[in-house]
Structure formats: C-alpha cells, structure tokens
Design a protein around this motif. Structure first.
Motif, PDB file in Angstrom:
ATOM      1  N   SER A  15     -10.528  -4.479  -9.922  1.00  0.00           N
ATOM      2  CA  SER A  15     -10.350  -4.980  -8.559  1.00  0.00           C
ATOM      3  C   SER A  15      -9.876  -6.426  -8.564  1.00  0.00           C
ATOM      4  CB  SER A  15     -11.670  -4.865  -7.787  1.00  0.00           C
ATOM      5  OG  SER A  15     -12.059  -3.518  -7.642  1.00  0.00           O
ATOM      6  N   ALA A  16     -10.513  -7.266  -9.386  1.00  0.00           N
ATOM      7  CA  ALA A  16     -10.094  -8.664  -9.471  1.00  0.00           C
ATOM      8  C   ALA A  16      -8.656  -8.769  -9.954  1.00  0.00           C
ATOM      9  CB  ALA A  16     -11.033  -9.430 -10.403  1.00  0.00           C
ATOM     10  N   THR A  17      -8.322  -7.981 -10.966  1.00  0.00           N
ATOM     11  CA  THR A  17      -6.981  -8.062 -11.547  1.00  0.00           C
ATOM     12  C   THR A  17      -5.925  -7.524 -10.594  1.00  0.00           C
ATOM     13  OG1 THR A  17      -7.985  -7.755 -13.722  1.00  0.00           O
ATOM     14  CG2 THR A  17      -5.614  -7.452 -13.557  1.00  0.00           C
ATOM     15  N   LEU A  18      -6.199  -6.392  -9.974  1.00  0.00           N
ATOM     16  CA  LEU A  18      -5.229  -5.791  -9.069  1.00  0.00           C
ATOM     17  C   LEU A  18      -4.964  -6.688  -7.862  1.00  0.00           C
ATOM     18  CD1 LEU A  18      -3.447  -3.417  -8.204  1.00  0.00           C
ATOM     19  CD2 LEU A  18      -5.475  -2.374  -7.169  1.00  0.00           C
ATOM     20  N   ILE A  19      -6.021  -7.204  -7.262  1.00  0.00           N
ATOM     21  CA  ILE A  19      -5.846  -8.069  -6.100  1.00  0.00           C
ATOM     22  C   ILE A  19      -5.142  -9.362  -6.508  1.00  0.00           C
ATOM     23  CG2 ILE A  19      -7.090  -9.449  -4.386  1.00  0.00           C
ATOM     24  CD1 ILE A  19      -9.137  -7.185  -4.249  1.00  0.00           C
ATOM     25  N   GLY A  20      -5.497  -9.904  -7.672  1.00  0.00           N
ATOM     26  CA  GLY A  20      -4.818 -11.100  -8.149  1.00  0.00           C
ATOM     27  C   GLY A  20      -3.328 -10.874  -8.346  1.00  0.00           C
ATOM     28  N   GLY A  21      -2.975  -9.733  -8.941  1.00  0.00           N
ATOM     29  CA  GLY A  21      -1.564  -9.429  -9.150  1.00  0.00           C
ATOM     30  C   GLY A  21      -0.814  -9.240  -7.846  1.00  0.00           C
ATOM     31  N   LEU A  22      -1.424  -8.554  -6.886  1.00  0.00           N
ATOM     32  CA  LEU A  22      -0.761  -8.328  -5.597  1.00  0.00           C
ATOM     33  C   LEU A  22      -0.560  -9.626  -4.838  1.00  0.00           C
ATOM     34  CD1 LEU A  22      -2.588  -5.064  -4.417  1.00  0.00           C
ATOM     35  CD2 LEU A  22      -0.243  -5.275  -5.271  1.00  0.00           C
ATOM     36  N   VAL A  23      -1.559 -10.515  -4.874  1.00  0.00           N
ATOM     37  CA  VAL A  23      -1.422 -11.797  -4.179  1.00  0.00           C
ATOM     38  C   VAL A  23      -0.327 -12.640  -4.835  1.00  0.00           C
ATOM     39  CG1 VAL A  23      -2.593 -13.965  -3.615  1.00  0.00           C
ATOM     40  CG2 VAL A  23      -3.774 -11.792  -3.299  1.00  0.00           C
ATOM     41  N   SER A  24      -0.287 -12.663  -6.167  1.00  0.00           N
ATOM     42  CA  SER A  24       0.778 -13.404  -6.858  1.00  0.00           C
ATOM     43  C   SER A  24       2.157 -12.844  -6.510  1.00  0.00           C
ATOM     44  CB  SER A  24       0.569 -13.354  -8.374  1.00  0.00           C
ATOM     45  OG  SER A  24      -0.542 -14.110  -8.765  1.00  0.00           O
TER      46      SER A  24
END
Length: 383
Positions: free
Chosen positions: A238-247
C-alpha cells in the motif's frame, strides 16, 4: 528534444539501482542458513542486505565527481555491466566474506549507475520535460522495489542462489546505453554544486526515505501484522503503490499548489503516518498510516530531486547526482538503524522515534527566527 530511448534507458537504469537490496531480501534467511547455519536472517545476512546502501551513502558524492570526467556512453554501460557482474557474483558465494565483498562491489557500481542516470536528467532535459521524466522515474523506482521483492521471493523458492540472477537484467540496459549518444564529459572531478542552495532538499530527501523505508523494515513486526505475512505484505504494498501513483501524478500536484505547499503537505503526511504507525493497533489503522507515508514520500521524491537539479549546471550535475544517491541510501541505512537499534523496545518505538525527530526538526525550522543564538546555526545548516 531527446528521444524516448534516452528516457527508457534512464528509467531502466534507475530501476536497476533499486535491485541492490530488493532482489535478495526474501532470500536472506536462506542465505544465512546456507552460509553459516544461522536460521532466521542473522547478523551477516542483514549486513549483506544493507551493505550496498552503506557504500552508496558513504561514497556516492565521491563517485559522482569521478564519473563527471568519464566518457558517458562507455562509463554508463560499464557501470551497468559491473552491477550485473557483482550482483551475480554474490550468488556464487561459499562464505559470508565472499558475499560481503561482492556486495561492496555492487554498491560502488550501483552508485555509478545512479550518478550517470541522474546526471543525464540534468544535461538532456529542460523545464517541463525534465519534470515529467523525473516524475516518471520516481514512480518507476518506487514501484520497481515491489516488483523485485516479489520476483526475488518467487525465485527464492527455487534456491537461495537463484534470486541473484535478477541482476542480469542490467545487461540489456547496458547494451542499449552503449548504443546511444550521451553528453560529453562535463567538468573537472572536483567541481561541486553550491551546497548552501541544495542542503535543504538533500536533507528533506534523506528524511523522506527514512520514513518510507521504515515501513518494509519494521511493519512486519507490528502486533497486528506479525502473525499474518499476507497482511504485512499488503501494508508494505500500500505504501509503495500509493507512493508510486503520487509520484507519477506529481506534475498535477505542482500545478494545483505551489512547491512549498506540496513540500509542507508531504512532510505533514510523513509525520502523521509515522505517528499513526506508532499508535495504531488495528490493520485498517496501519494501512492508513502506510498510505499517508507513501503519499508523503511520493510527493517529496520528485520535487526534491527537481529542486536539486535546478540549482546545478552540466558541470556539477554528476556531483549533485552523487549527493542525491547518498541522501536516498542514507535514508535506507537510517531506517534500518532505527529498526535494529530501537526495535528492542517494541515494534512501535522506531516509528515514534522517527516521528519525534521529524517533528522536532520541523518545529525548529518553523521557529528558527525566534531561537536566539541558535538561529544563525540553524539557518546556516538547514537553509
């Protein structure tokens, strides 16, 4: 305007850098068992995992300055080949000494790859095009960590040596890099960027990575997740996916708000996420915390890299790239140190210590004008 091939090579090279730890992380317990008989991921296996990050943290700035004077095409391709070679060499280890030596070489070659790739962003792209390429690279690197961990976990089922084959993915990237035109050597190796102008984003980058990397390092030990590996994996993802989408959508954020607002919002999300991780007791609370940390990191990563490169010309791009690599991997080392050093006090403590440190830093920065004799020191070191 440069062709899409340059972007693809830069993105792929950045993703290769992520492999330094992610590829073998799931195999660490099996590596320790095979090489020393220590079950469960002992000291030497954990050291092997983090050693490339320690090397990049310490040598990144020096390697960045050295790569500035090299032939960029040959140097870039050679660094990628070295990454593949040292990576696979670890899979042939018969002792921890052999493994650690290969990991030192992997750290040096990974730092060189990241310096070549990041410096190319500054010399090949300008304005909105550069911003878009950095946004995409940040997202690809963030999401690539999950891909390589999952791939390493699957391959580890076939034997602890098999995940090391993932490092061979750097070879086709090296082949493409060797076939393309890159900028000429730019400067004397001792040319450095203006540290006063980039100190704040460098520090912000290291802090953001520390908070973000605490999630995969420490989340599996949280009481609500420790008995459920699938839930721990979901939290990390979840942290990684949301971080990637925001970037990936960072450009839209900067259009909707100023850079200062995005930076303040990203730091606030990191702080709230760390606090929620330290205080939360349920799976939904930890998922929310992971999402906040991922969103904060995803907003800050491309923004800080752009701010740093905006202060650098072609003659200082490599040195700045080394500082960026050093800050990112210092965050990884810092998160590991927090987890190992304070985890003995309970799985929540590393998150609370990180939140306290970040909160204190933000308080001092916001109130720097009212701190009397300390004001000049804080402004000098944090401006």
């Amino acid at each position: 305007m440069t062709g899409i091939d340059h972007r693809a090579v830069i993105w792929a090279a950045g993703a290769c850098g992520v492999m330094s730890g992610a590829a073998i992380a799931p195999a660490i317990p099996a590596i320790d068992l095979a090489l020393s008989g220590a079950v469960g991921g002992g000291f030497w296996g954990r050291l092997a995992l983090v050693l490339p990050a320690i090397v990049i943290m310490g040598l990144g700035p020096w390697i960045g300055r050295r790569t500035a004077g090299l032939d960029q095409r040959r140097g870039f391709a050679a660094a990628l080949c070295a990454l593949a070679g040292f990576g696979v060499l670890g899979g042939l280890a018969t002792s921890h000494g052999w493994l650690l030596a290969s990991r030192i070489g992997l750290g040096v070659s990974t730092a060189a790859v990241l310096c070549f790739a990041t410096a190319a962003l500054a010399t090949l792209f300008r304005g909105p095009e550069r911003a878009q390429v950095i946004d995409r690279q940040s997202a690809i690197n963030t999401l690539g960590g999950v891909v390589f961990v999952l791939a390493g976990g699957v391959l580890a089922q076939l034997g602890w040596r098999v995940p090391f084959l993932l490092y061979l993915l750097a070879l086709p990237v090296a082949w493409q890099a060797a076939r393309m035109a890159w900028p000429a050597p730019t400067a004397l190796p001792d040319k450095r960027p203006d540290l006063a102008a980039i100190r704040a984003p460098i520090v912000t980058l290291g802090v953001a990575m520390t908070a973000f990397y605490l999630v995969p390092v420490q989340a599996p030990f949280m009481p609500a997740l420790s008995g459920f590996p699938s839930l721990a994996g979901l939290t990390i993802a979840s942290a990684t996916l949301i971080g990637g989408l925001v970037s990936w959508n960072s450009g839209g954020l900067r259009q909707a708000a100023s850079d200062r607002v995005v930076e303040a919002g990203g730091l606030a999300l990191l702080l709230l996420g760390l606090l929620e991780f330290g205080l939360g007791t349920s799976v939904p609370a930890l998922l929310l915390a992971a999402g906040m940390i991922g969103a904060g990191f995803g907003a800050l990563l491309p923004l800080t890299v752009q701010r740093i490169l905006a202060q650098c010309g072609p003659d200082t791009a490599h040195a700045a790239a080394g500082l960026i690599a050093s800050a990112l991997y210092a965050g990884q080392v810092g998160a590991s140190a927090l987890a190992f050093g304070f985890g003995i006090g309970g799985p929540r403590l590393p998150f609370l210590i990180a939140a306290a440190g970040l909160g204190l830093g933000l308080f001092l920065w916001v109130n720097r004008q009212q701190l009397g004799p300390w004001r000049h020191w804080i402004v000098e070191h944090m401006a």
